[in-house]
Design an enzyme around this catalytic site. Structure first.
Site, PDB file in Angstrom:
ATOM      1  N   CYS A   1      37.974  30.649  47.531  1.00  0.00           N
ATOM      2  CA  CYS A   1      38.007  31.822  48.106  1.00  0.00           C
ATOM      3  C   CYS A   1      37.143  32.824  47.626  1.00  0.00           C
ATOM      4  O   CYS A   1      36.599  33.655  48.024  1.00  0.00           O
ATOM      5  CB  CYS A   1      39.425  32.275  48.504  1.00  0.00           C
ATOM      6  SG  CYS A   1      40.686  31.182  48.868  1.00  0.00           S
ATOM      7  N   ASP A   2      37.605  33.026  46.132  1.00  0.00           N
ATOM      8  CA  ASP A   2      37.165  34.152  45.480  1.00  0.00           C
ATOM      9  C   ASP A   2      36.066  33.889  44.417  1.00  0.00           C
ATOM     10  O   ASP A   2      35.290  34.910  43.755  1.00  0.00           O
ATOM     11  CB  ASP A   2      38.259  34.627  44.452  1.00  0.00           C
ATOM     12  CG  ASP A   2      39.531  35.074  45.443  1.00  0.00           C
ATOM     13  OD1 ASP A   2      39.271  35.317  46.649  1.00  0.00           O
ATOM     14  OD2 ASP A   2      40.540  35.051  44.992  1.00  0.00           O
TER      15      ASP A   2
ATOM     16  N   CYS B   1      42.569  30.800  44.174  1.00  0.00           N
ATOM     17  CA  CYS B   1      41.885  30.213  44.899  1.00  0.00           C
ATOM     18  C   CYS B   1      40.558  30.295  44.701  1.00  0.00           C
ATOM     19  O   CYS B   1      39.911  31.296  44.948  1.00  0.00           O
ATOM     20  CB  CYS B   1      42.352  30.421  46.420  1.00  0.00           C
ATOM     21  SG  CYS B   1      41.027  29.564  47.613  1.00  0.00           S
TER      22      CYS B   1
HETATM   23  P1  FAD Z   1      50.581  30.828  55.215  1.00  0.00           P
HETATM   24  O1  FAD Z   1      49.634  31.726  55.096  1.00  0.00           O
HETATM   25  O2  FAD Z   1      51.189  29.978  54.071  1.00  0.00           O
HETATM   26  O3  FAD Z   1      51.830  31.527  56.027  1.00  0.00           O
HETATM   27  C1  FAD Z   1      53.066  30.802  56.530  1.00  0.00           C
HETATM   28  C2  FAD Z   1      53.982  32.247  56.382  1.00  0.00           C
HETATM   29  O4  FAD Z   1      55.004  31.844  57.259  1.00  0.00           O
HETATM   30  C3  FAD Z   1      54.481  32.567  54.996  1.00  0.00           C
HETATM   31  O5  FAD Z   1      54.054  33.003  54.061  1.00  0.00           O
HETATM   32  C4  FAD Z   1      55.927  33.351  55.871  1.00  0.00           C
HETATM   33  O6  FAD Z   1      55.431  34.596  56.039  1.00  0.00           O
HETATM   34  C5  FAD Z   1      56.267  32.505  56.986  1.00  0.00           C
HETATM   35  N1  FAD Z   1      57.443  31.381  56.706  1.00  0.00           N
HETATM   36  C6  FAD Z   1      57.328  30.761  55.750  1.00  0.00           C
HETATM   37  N2  FAD Z   1      58.604  30.035  55.805  1.00  0.00           N
HETATM   38  C7  FAD Z   1      59.306  30.402  56.957  1.00  0.00           C
HETATM   39  C8  FAD Z   1      60.531  30.337  57.556  1.00  0.00           C
HETATM   40  N3  FAD Z   1      61.741  29.568  57.185  1.00  0.00           N
HETATM   41  N4  FAD Z   1      60.785  31.103  58.672  1.00  0.00           N
HETATM   42  C9  FAD Z   1      60.079  32.153  59.239  1.00  0.00           C
HETATM   43  N5  FAD Z   1      58.680  32.267  58.654  1.00  0.00           N
HETATM   44  C10 FAD Z   1      58.367  31.519  57.458  1.00  0.00           C
HETATM   45  N6  FAD Z   1      41.986  31.077  52.494  1.00  0.00           N
HETATM   46  C11 FAD Z   1      40.461  31.176  53.202  1.00  0.00           C
HETATM   47  O7  FAD Z   1      40.121  30.733  54.189  1.00  0.00           O
HETATM   48  N7  FAD Z   1      39.695  32.157  52.459  1.00  0.00           N
HETATM   49  C12 FAD Z   1      40.278  33.120  51.695  1.00  0.00           C
HETATM   50  O8  FAD Z   1      39.503  34.042  51.395  1.00  0.00           O
HETATM   51  C13 FAD Z   1      41.584  32.850  51.083  1.00  0.00           C
HETATM   52  N8  FAD Z   1      41.802  33.365  50.095  1.00  0.00           N
HETATM   53  C14 FAD Z   1      43.269  33.488  49.540  1.00  0.00           C
HETATM   54  C15 FAD Z   1      43.516  34.179  48.408  1.00  0.00           C
HETATM   55  C16 FAD Z   1      44.799  34.042  47.984  1.00  0.00           C
HETATM   56  C17 FAD Z   1      45.521  34.670  46.954  1.00  0.00           C
HETATM   57  C18 FAD Z   1      45.603  32.894  48.239  1.00  0.00           C
HETATM   58  C19 FAD Z   1      47.227  32.591  47.825  1.00  0.00           C
HETATM   59  C20 FAD Z   1      45.037  32.118  49.699  1.00  0.00           C
HETATM   60  C21 FAD Z   1      43.730  32.260  49.970  1.00  0.00           C
HETATM   61  N9  FAD Z   1      43.487  31.506  50.919  1.00  0.00           N
HETATM   62  C22 FAD Z   1      42.249  31.742  51.416  1.00  0.00           C
HETATM   63  C23 FAD Z   1      44.040  30.208  51.530  1.00  0.00           C
HETATM   64  C24 FAD Z   1      44.779  30.752  52.994  1.00  0.00           C
HETATM   65  O9  FAD Z   1      45.568  32.053  52.802  1.00  0.00           O
HETATM   66  C25 FAD Z   1      45.755  29.714  53.208  1.00  0.00           C
HETATM   67  O10 FAD Z   1      45.136  28.517  53.477  1.00  0.00           O
HETATM   68  C26 FAD Z   1      46.246  29.980  54.667  1.00  0.00           C
HETATM   69  O11 FAD Z   1      46.913  31.329  54.575  1.00  0.00           O
HETATM   70  C27 FAD Z   1      47.384  28.934  55.058  1.00  0.00           C
HETATM   71  O12 FAD Z   1      47.842  29.523  56.299  1.00  0.00           O
HETATM   72  P2  FAD Z   1      49.121  28.889  57.038  1.00  0.00           P
HETATM   73  O13 FAD Z   1      49.234  29.546  58.228  1.00  0.00           O
HETATM   74  O14 FAD Z   1      49.260  27.494  56.748  1.00  0.00           O
HETATM   75  O15 FAD Z   1      50.609  29.376  56.265  1.00  0.00           O
END
Ligand code: FAD
Ligand code: NDP
Length: 313
Positions: free
Chosen positions: A139-140, A136
């Protein structure tokens, strides 16, 4: 029976849960257990400092931020199960949700299962993950480690172009490594990148490995046309080779796009089934940020609350 079940535990799922519980709805959240290989709390648990989530001027680590948000959910009375949802039955209300340990029913469901950034899987990748390698750039990219240094982006799509443009503000030169001689990105994005003097595209090139001592110092590349292998200095390596949304467990019951993202009606979190809502990265392949995920989590809860008011069971 629950009013609302939320599947997923990133910023989207927890924000939806906090809003739903505060609205007096009986709310259950399944946070998963290493779902898709990621801990409860989602993608932010795989990273260090978060400097762009409002409210934390000193920054915060990803795991700390998610632990804090989870605490807020619990404090509002959300019931959380550390179980992965294996399947859902969305054919009629009440909807059914099944994990290895239980089956539960709800009047409305919010899917917030996120997405997983694809990795290249080169031999030394794990050694330098978060020590120069990131999925990302937004982000970084601004970290001091990358200032005035050579940086590499892998991929030829819109994400790769956006990341290269962003990184060109910080790095000395950004090398876009693309496996073909033609970009997949939209014309407008291509034109911007091709006109940027701080971006060099390495065509017909694949990455074989990464190397360095404590932190990343170079990548090993190969020109697939000539067969030549060479090292390219790189203090930062950014993967932009696509994401996999966590939607397999839905078993095609909701309308998805061609890459598996849940389709929502623009401006809402409504999916193809009334009473089922989607929030966060599982329905967003453009913005993919913690704060935008939290924003759509809030929308999903408000959409669900309105739906339940108009369609009581
Ligand atoms: P996610 O964070 O993807 O979480 C969903 C979670 O739900 C899954 O990971 C799992 O734990 C759970 N899940 C999945 N399937 C199931 C299931 N079937 N049953 C039950 N639970 C389940 N964004 C920023 O704004 N700032 C940053 O600095 C930043 N740094 C990042 C660094 C990295 C390395 C990465 C990979 C991403 C980064 N992001 C950052 C992006 C950010 O992490 C995502 O946009 C955000 O986390 C998405 O949130 P979400 O709630 O959609 O789902
Ligand atoms: P894409 O799937 O569009 O592109 C992925 C790129 O990575 C492709 O160029 C692909 O190469 C390359 N790739 C995939 N796997 C590998 C591999 N193993 N090794 C080397 N290269 C690999 O993903 P994006 O994330 O770029 O975009 C996803 C969607 O989101 C698209 O619809 C895009 O238009 C959209 N988007 C829109 C934005 C905007 O409008 N501002 C911003 C970001 C995304 P190849 O081309 O050879 O297949």
């Amino acid at each position: 029976m629950n009013d609302i079940i939320i599947v997923g535990s990133g910023p989207a799922g927890h924000t939806a849960a906090i809003y739903s519980a505060r609205a007096g709805l009986d709310t259950t959240l399944f946070e998963g257990w290493m779902a898709g290989g990621i801990a409860p709390g989602g993608q932010l648990t795989t990273t260090n400092e978060i400097e762009n989530f409002p409210g934390f001027p000193e920054g915060m680590t990803g795991p700390e931020l998610m632990a804090t948000i989870r605490k807020q959910s619990v404090g509002q009375g959300v019931e959380i199960f550390t179980e992965t949802v294996e399947s859902v039955d969305l054919s009629k209300r009440p909807f059914k949700v099944k994990t290895p340990s239980r089956e539960m029913e709800a009047s409305a469901i919010i899917i917030a299962t996120g997405a997983i950034a694809r990795r290249m899987g080169v031999p030394n990748e794990d050694k330098f993950w978060q020590k120069g390698i990131s999925a990302c750039a937004v982000c970084d990219g601004a970290l001091p480690l990358f200032r005035n240094q050579p940086l590499v982006v892998i991929g030829g799509g819109d994400t790769a172009m956006e990341e290269a443009m962003h990184l060109s503000k910080f790095g000395s030169m950004v090398y876009v490594v693309h496996r073909r001689d033609e970009l997949r990105a939209s014309k407008a994005m291509q034109e911007r990148v091709l006109a940027n003097e701080k971006i060099t595209i390495l065509w017909n090139t694949v990455m074989l490995d990464v190397g360095g001592s404590e932190v990343l110092e170079h990548v090993v590349l190969k020109n697939v046309k000539t067969g030549e292998e060479f090292k390219q200095d790189a203090k930062g390596l950014f993967y932009a080779i696509g994401h996999n949304p966590n939607t397999v467990f839905l078993d095609d019951q909701l309308d998805l796009d061609e890459t598996g993202y849940i389709l929502t009606k623009p401006g809402t979190t409504n999916t193809s089934i009334p009473g089922v809502f989607a929030a966060g990265d599982v329905q967003d392949k453009v913005y993919r940020q913690a704060v935008t995920s939290a924003g759509t989590g809030c929308m999903a809860s408000l959409d669900a609350e309105k739906y339940l008011g108009e369609n009581p069971l």
